[in-house]
Design a protein around this motif. Sequence first.
Motif, PDB file in Angstrom:
ATOM      1  N   ARG A   2       0.847  -1.189   0.000  1.00 29.60           N
ATOM      2  CA  ARG A   2       0.000   0.000   0.000  1.00 29.60           C
ATOM      3  C   ARG A   2       0.882   1.240   0.000  1.00 29.60           C
ATOM      4  NH1 ARG A   2      -3.032  -1.179   5.624  1.00 29.60           N
ATOM      5  NH2 ARG A   2      -3.143  -3.246   4.689  1.00 29.60           N
ATOM      6  N   TYR A   3       0.401   2.301  -0.652  1.00 32.78           N
ATOM      7  CA  TYR A   3       1.135   3.556  -0.755  1.00 32.78           C
ATOM      8  C   TYR A   3       0.397   4.642   0.031  1.00 32.78           C
ATOM      9  CZ  TYR A   3       3.080   1.226  -4.917  1.00 32.78           C
ATOM     10  OH  TYR A   3       3.651   0.339  -5.795  1.00 32.78           O
ATOM     11  N   GLY A   4       1.164   5.472   0.718  1.00 38.63           N
ATOM     12  CA  GLY A   4       0.576   6.581   1.454  1.00 38.63           C
ATOM     13  C   GLY A   4       1.245   7.897   1.120  1.00 38.63           C
ATOM     14  N   PHE A   5       0.444   8.959   1.026  1.00 37.68           N
ATOM     15  CA  PHE A   5       0.937  10.318   0.805  1.00 37.68           C
ATOM     16  C   PHE A   5       0.400  11.220   1.910  1.00 37.68           C
ATOM     17  CE2 PHE A   5       1.225   8.638  -3.490  1.00 37.68           C
ATOM     18  CZ  PHE A   5       2.379   9.227  -3.999  1.00 37.68           C
ATOM     19  N   ASP A   6       1.269  12.054   2.460  1.00 38.66           N
ATOM     20  CA  ASP A   6       0.862  13.091   3.409  1.00 38.66           C
ATOM     21  C   ASP A   6       1.161  14.422   2.733  1.00 38.66           C
ATOM     22  OD1 ASP A   6       0.081  14.545   5.594  1.00 38.66           O
ATOM     23  OD2 ASP A   6       1.814  14.029   6.837  1.00 38.66           O
ATOM     24  N   ILE A   7       0.111  15.113   2.310  1.00 36.36           N
ATOM     25  CA  ILE A   7       0.252  16.321   1.504  1.00 36.36           C
ATOM     26  C   ILE A   7       0.239  17.554   2.407  1.00 36.36           C
ATOM     27  CG2 ILE A   7      -0.810  17.729  -0.299  1.00 36.36           C
ATOM     28  CD1 ILE A   7      -2.041  15.069  -1.338  1.00 36.36           C
ATOM     29  N   GLY A   8       1.251  18.379   2.279  1.00 43.68           N
ATOM     30  CA  GLY A   8       1.322  19.629   3.018  1.00 43.68           C
ATOM     31  C   GLY A   8       1.548  20.800   2.093  1.00 43.68           C
ATOM     32  N   GLY A   9       1.515  21.987   2.661  1.00 45.78           N
ATOM     33  CA  GLY A   9       1.685  23.189   1.848  1.00 45.78           C
ATOM     34  C   GLY A   9       3.073  23.340   1.263  1.00 45.78           C
ATOM     35  N   THR A  10       4.087  22.782   1.939  1.00 46.98           N
ATOM     36  CA  THR A  10       5.458  22.929   1.461  1.00 46.98           C
ATOM     37  C   THR A  10       6.110  21.603   1.083  1.00 46.98           C
ATOM     38  OG1 THR A  10       6.326  22.830   3.730  1.00 46.98           O
ATOM     39  CG2 THR A  10       5.809  25.010   2.831  1.00 46.98           C
TER      40      THR A  10
END
Length: 309
Positions: A2-10
């Motif tokens: 499984r793949y995970g992304f944690d998206i932030g402003g920078t």
Amino acid sequence: MRYGFDIGGTKIAFAVYNEQLTLLESEVYATPAHDYDAFLALITRLVLQADARFGSQANVGLGFPGVLDGRGNILAPNVPAIHGRDLLSDLQQRLNRAVYGDNDANCFLLSEYHGGAVSGSQLALGLTLGTGMGGALIYEGRLVNSDRAGCGEFGHGPVGADVLLRHPGLPLYPCGCGRIACLETYVSGTGLARLYRHFGGHECDGKAIIAAWLRGETEAKCCMDTYFDVLGAGLGTLMTQLDPDAVVLGGSLGETTWLHEALAERLPAYMMKGIEPAPVRPPVFGGAGGVRGAALLAGQPDLPFSSPV
């Protein structure tokens, strides 16, 4: 897989886990904050490269700092590239697989429930104290949420009158949500810097303010005294209203020992009479909680409000 992304402003954190949630690799990239096509291209490239390395076509989970608008569009003002976009649908078409998404605070709490600080709690509350203030609830292992993924916006509750009486002259800061004097405008990293300026301090970040406080600087002491009261009162109100079994704090501020010590001292004054505060714990997975929670979404499609489009 499984793949995970944690998206932030920078920055964007990307991680690959196996089915036992063992971390296989992780990477961090700069967020293409203003270019949607570049954003889609980055996510697509990372997923397809991971497919090739691991010989798998894994589902994808994303944690993002925002909510859904009811039509599938993400509302995330801190990431202009994806604000107002149907990101999940667009990625699903590009990647030809299920793509799951939820608020980043929900992902953080989901991770801490599965083998973390609030594992086994019937009702758990999670708060993230970073650039903003995020919040989430889990009841009996399932996220409490709506179709818009907007439940838990506790940072947009008001500062209590008891705090304003204790700190006369406290500015009522405008919030990006359109209201004034939201908790987030004081207890986030941005809010801490704002408070420090109010008490006569110069422009600096949270780490410098804490260092000044530990040195005994007058402006920093006034700033932190107010900060602890605002956060203690806000958390005390949430505990009274929700009665969680446990609370976990995350984000750059929420993981610090000094914050937990200050809250243990101040929380009782902000509880309903006769009610003891719930235990407040630091996270087990730290900064990796958001991306780990996103991977959990990708691997558990039966979780509510995290279904693919």
